[in-house]
Design a protein around this motif. Structure first.
Motif, short mmCIF file in Angstrom:
data_model
loop_
_atom_site.label_atom_id
_atom_site.label_comp_id
_atom_site.label_asym_id
_atom_site.label_seq_id
_atom_site.Cartn_x
_atom_site.Cartn_y
_atom_site.Cartn_z
N LYS A 85 0.82 -1.20 0.00
CA LYS A 85 0.00 0.00 0.00
C LYS A 85 0.86 1.26 0.00
O LYS A 85 0.57 2.23 -0.70
CB LYS A 85 -0.92 0.00 1.21
N LEU A 89 0.83 4.28 -2.76
CA LEU A 89 0.61 5.69 -2.45
C LEU A 89 1.73 6.54 -3.03
O LEU A 89 1.49 7.58 -3.65
CB LEU A 89 0.54 5.86 -0.93
N MET A 92 1.30 6.98 -6.62
CA MET A 92 0.25 7.94 -6.94
C MET A 92 0.77 9.35 -6.84
O MET A 92 0.37 10.24 -7.59
CB MET A 92 -0.90 7.79 -5.97
N LEU A 93 1.68 9.55 -5.89
CA LEU A 93 2.24 10.89 -5.74
C LEU A 93 3.30 11.15 -6.79
O LEU A 93 3.93 12.19 -6.80
CB LEU A 93 2.85 11.04 -4.35
N PHE B 86 -3.65 14.74 -5.50
CA PHE B 86 -4.69 13.84 -4.97
C PHE B 86 -5.05 14.17 -3.54
O PHE B 86 -4.18 14.44 -2.72
CB PHE B 86 -4.19 12.40 -4.99
N PHE B 88 -7.50 12.31 -0.53
CA PHE B 88 -8.28 11.09 -0.26
C PHE B 88 -9.17 11.27 0.95
O PHE B 88 -8.92 12.11 1.81
CB PHE B 88 -7.35 9.91 0.02
N ASP B 90 -9.41 9.10 3.41
CA ASP B 90 -8.67 8.75 4.63
C ASP B 90 -7.25 9.33 4.61
O ASP B 90 -6.32 8.76 5.16
CB ASP B 90 -8.66 7.24 4.88
N ASN B 92 -4.40 9.34 3.70
CA ASN B 92 -3.23 8.65 3.16
C ASN B 92 -1.92 9.40 3.36
O ASN B 92 -1.11 9.52 2.45
CB ASN B 92 -3.40 8.38 1.67
N LEU B 93 -1.72 9.87 4.59
CA LEU B 93 -0.42 10.48 4.89
C LEU B 93 0.51 9.37 5.35
O LEU B 93 0.06 8.36 5.90
CB LEU B 93 -0.58 11.52 6.00
#
Lengths: 631, 254
Positions: A85, A89, A92-93, B86, B88, B90, B92-93
């Motif tokens: 995950k 992420l 995505m960044l 983006f 989100f 939740d 997503n940090l």
């Protein structure tokens, strides 16, 4: 924050996640390093240990190194699995594949570096202990003192630097970044249950039964030929056992609502089937690795006891003298005088008995046979407090060396029994019975009444046997020392059990030690595979139990579920490995015709005990972790 | 700015499932568009396709004259890093990083000099009112603050298109209002195009235009004219017109 800082911070601030991977890397370094301390010990390099042992150590070092490679690789990839995950992420960044690979590479270098340093430091702490153990297991004339192992440190550091470097590159290449959407959902997806087919499940059972059957049926040399096919069949069977049979059983249990819907069973079985694919692979690997460890250590230990105990049993006398065939009586007398002189010089108290062995040729079929007077036999027997033989008039007793198994001449006593002996007066006598005894060092012979002996005529050949029995309670060291002198000065005509055993142990010690070492390495790594399997899913488990706890789950119920879950994970592969191991050791004992029950029970029992202790420790921490988040 | 032509998505599997059918959407530069629809209508699938996380089965996505789905992996990473931001539900940090580090992460990936990153982070933190928590770790801040950090992270590299998936979903009404106001002001001052998927009519009422989708098809769209209050009522009306039961939608805050 530069990219490098980012990668390092990611590791340093997230110690909990990395700790398992770090520890297992450190463990492999430690194992290699302790082995290196031992192998590069100055005592070995001055040439006092034979070349074969050194070669063996080099090979063992290589095995440990290759195994470390795969072990670290496995730990690494299972560790990366749990971080899908995070990678998703980052992508995505806008992190490119190259950047993710670079990050993994940097992390690995960082962890690898500290794991190497840490492993070496812990290894140094244990160095003295391992040298002490080695000193006791090995028979080395000098003691293994503690030394500062500069060379071992250099070798370990550079080999593991190379190892971690290769793995970093390797892993960052196999890190296939599949579709982003899958990565982000990664931790929520099950890899699914493997398909269970009834045919394959039955095949699994059949393969294992066939393998076991063959292994237990074959005897003697056949074991060697049967070994490879049996190993292949059983390995395949084990794989199918975990991937098919177990899945099939769980399937059946799940369909059986009375069982599946009973209390906490539902949680347990659904979880098992959810992770069955991962579990099956781990189970298989752990079972096979543990089997290798069990069999290796069991075999070495059994072999060791076979040699030492076998030697001690069949040789009742401390020293023996067997002249060459062409030696005349004067030579024999001179030799015996020399031996007695040596024994006296070394202050070894002994009782001596000498006997002229007389060989006759009673019949054509038997050829030469040794016939001994009962009085002579009893003279030797009284030296050992063995039972005396009193054959009657016209009685021939066949005496067979006890413990004769592997050696040729297995049928010699049968041949002697078959024969009919004709005495001088034309009377024919059949041997009456066979007994086993080790009173004389010869294989098979007749013992006859003194009166009959006189009627046998003249022997075809004579020989000498002289034995010495040391008084009890003398230190082994003295006996060995005298034995060494005798063996050296009498050109192998003199034979000393204690010295012979000492020599065998000296040669065998390194092999035993290395075998033990590798076995333990395999066993402990099997343990860490289990640990990884358990803790990879820890976060998921915590989430699951927290949501169940909200519905209402008591602490006892939670304990029960976790207990069973961990127990299944820990014991199902080990039980399979124990059964495999015991079958393997039974086959081994058939090969040598030597009972290994005590040895295998001891070895397998200690492993089982260690596993139980390990289970309790891991369960304690696991339950603690889960509970902290749930309640 | 963003143009979707006949986009369809079929999920293969044991039972093939058609998530989107022939979607045509166009968003102008600097426009703020909300996408609404009941659960399972395909909102998030649509967003995933626009955000290049998922590929459409047929149809074409063009962002600023470029079809990101045709880019090579590395070029796609660069594209995401430079063009898209983006947000989100939740947040997503990354919990291993501090707030500041989380914010500068996209620039870090791009290899921007540290000094420039610091300046940009400070500037954006000031606008979003989070400069006091810059050195805290993500588990030490509240949900509203976390979402503001996420917005800062999404904005720091000045993307041309900002994508938000239920940005107010995990926030209380006060924090939700603040976050929406922030998004609007970013939209207005930076002229960043904004596409937001939401359940919440209140949040949607901040947009210039709301697109409704249902069962994977475009249903209708309404434009904001006069006041936000009136727009909000029009959204509510449309939702009820769509025939969904009232309870298809999450709590309505006024």
């Amino acid at each position: 924050m530069t990219f490098r800082q980012f990668a390092f911070n990611n590791v340093l601030r997230n110690k909990r996640l990395y700790v398992a991977y770090f520890l297992s890397s450190m463990f492999t370094v430690m194992v290699f390093f302790t082995f290196a301390i031992f192998a590069f010990h100055p005592t070995f390099s001055d040439g006092s240990v034979n070349q074969n042992a050194l070669l063996g150590m080099a090979v063992a070092g290589g095995i440990i190194y290759v195994f470390s490679f795969f072990f670290v690789l496995y730990s690494m990839s299972s560790f990366l699995q749990s971080r899908k995950k995070e990678f998703g992420l980052l992508m995505m960044l806008g992190a490119s594949n190259r950047q993710i690979r670079l990050m993994v590479f940097l992390e690995n270098i960082l962890i690898g570096f500290f794991a190497t340093i840490g492993g070496i430091l812990i290894g140094l702490v244990f160095a003295k202990a391992i040298l002490l153990v080695a000193e006791n297991v090995l028979i080395i004339s000098e003691s293994l003192d503690f030394y500062f192992p500069t060379f071992a440190i250099v070798v370990t550091f550079s080999s593991f630097f190379v190892l971690f470097f290769c793995i970093s590159i390797f892993v960052s290449f196999i890190l296939r970044t599949n579709k982003l959407i899958d990565l982000i959902r990664g931790d929520k997806q099950s890899k699914g249950e493997p398909k269970a087919s009834i045919t394959l499940s039955i095949l699994a059972a059949l393969l294992i039964i066939a393998g076991y059957g063959t292994a237990l049926y074959v005897q003697g040399v056949q074991v060697v030929f049967a070994m490879i096919p049996v190993i292949l069949v059983v390995t395949l069977g084990t794989y199918l056992l975990f991937t098919q049979l177990s899945v099939y059983v769980i399937h059946r249990l799940k369909n059986n609502k009375t069982v599946f819907w009973r209390k906490t069973n539902m949680l347990l079985f659904s979880d098992l089937s959810f992770r069955m694919k991962d579990n099956a692979r781990t189970f298989f690997m752990v079972a096979i690795i543990s089997t290798v460890a069990f069999s290796a250590i069991g075999a070495l230990y059994g072999f060791h006891s076979l040699i030492t105990k076998g030697g001690k049993d069949s040789d009742l006398y401390t020293y023996q003298y067997i002249p060459w065939l062409e030696d005349r009586e004067e030579v024999v007398k001179e030799d015996v005088r020399k031996m007695n002189a040596i024994l006296q010089e070394d202050k070894v108290e002994t009782k001596m008995e000498a006997l002229e062995l007389t060989y006759f040729e009673p019949t054509e079929e038997v050829g030469e046979a040794l016939i001994v007077r009962a009085s002579d036999y009893n003279r030797f027997a009284s030296l050992n407090k063995e039972n005396e033989l009193n054959p009657g008039e016209h009685e021939f007793i066949v005496v067979k060396q006890n413990g004769v198994g592997m050696m040729q001449g297995l049928g010699a006593s049968e041949d002697l029994m078959e024969a009919t002996i004709e005495l001088d007066n034309g009377q024919e006598v059949k041997p009456s019975n066979v007994i086993e005894s080790a009173v004389l060092p010869n294989d098979s012979y007749y013992v006859v009444n003194d009166n009959i002996y006189e009627q046998l005529g003249s022997p075809v050949r004579t020989d000498w046997s002289v034995v010495w029995k040391a008084k009890e309670g003398q230190p082994d060291q003295k006996l060995i020392e005298a034995g060494r002198k005798l063996t050296e000065q009498l050109e192998d005509k003199a034979y000393s059990v204690d010295y012979q055993l000492y020599e065998i142990n000296k040669m065998y010690g390194p092999i035993l030690f290395i075998g033990l070492f590798i076995g333990i390495v395999f066993f402990v790594s099997a343990g860490s595979f289990l640990y990884f399997r358990l803790f990879t899913d820890l976060e998921e488990e915590k989430r699951k139990f927290r949501s169940i706890a909200k519905i209402g789950l008591t602490q006892t119920e939670l304990n029960k579920v976790i207990n069973r879950q961990v127990a299944i994970l820990f014991f199902s592969p080990i039980v399979v490995a124990l059964i495999h191991g015991s079958v393997a050791l039974t086959a081994l004992s058939h090969m040598f015709h030597y009972d290994l029950t005590i040895e295998s029970t001891f070895v397998l029992g200690s492993f089982a005990l260690i596993q139980v202790i390990y289970f309790f420790i891991v369960r304690f921490f696991y339950v603690k972790q889960v509970k902290r988040r749930v309640f | 700015m963003l143009k979707l032509t006949k986009v369809s998505k079929v999920y293969e599997g044991k039972v093939a499932y058609r998530a989107l059918t022939d979607i045509n959407v166009e968003i102008e530069k600097g426009e703020f568009v909300a996408i609404m629809g009941p659960s399972g209508s395909g909102k998030t699938t649509l967003l995933n396709i626009i955000s290049t996380n998922d590929a459409p089965t047929t149809g074409e996505v063009v962002i600023d004259g470029e079809n990101p789905h045709k880019l090579k992996k590395n070029a796609l990473a660069k594209f995401r890093r430079n063009e898209l931001g983006f947000i989100f539900q939740d947040f997503n940090l990354l919990h291993t990083l501090t707030v500041e580090e989380n914010i500068v992460l996209p620039l870090t990936l791009d290899g921007t000099p540290v000094k420039e990153m610091k300046e940009k982070a400070q500037k954006i933190a000031d606008t979003l009112g989070i400069s006091s928590i810059m050195h805290k770790r993500t588990y030490e801040i509240s949900g509203g603050q976390a979402q503001r950090v996420a917005i800062a992270r999404a904005m720091i590299h000045e993307p041309r298109l900002l994508l938000a998936d239920e940005p107010t979903g995990n926030l209380d009404s006060k924090a939700a209002k603040d976050v929406m106001n922030m998004l609007v002001s970013i939209n207005e001052t930076e002229k960043t195009s904004l596409l937001m998927v939401t359940h919440d009519p209140q949040a949607a009422s901040y947009a210039n235009r709301v697109i409704f989708i249902r069962d994977g098809k475009l249903h209708s769209e309404i434009h904001r004219g006069e006041s936000r209050q009136a727009f909000f009522h029009k959204i509510i009306d449309m939702l009820s017109l769509m025939g969904g039961d009232g309870n298809d939608f999450s709590s309505i805050r006024v």
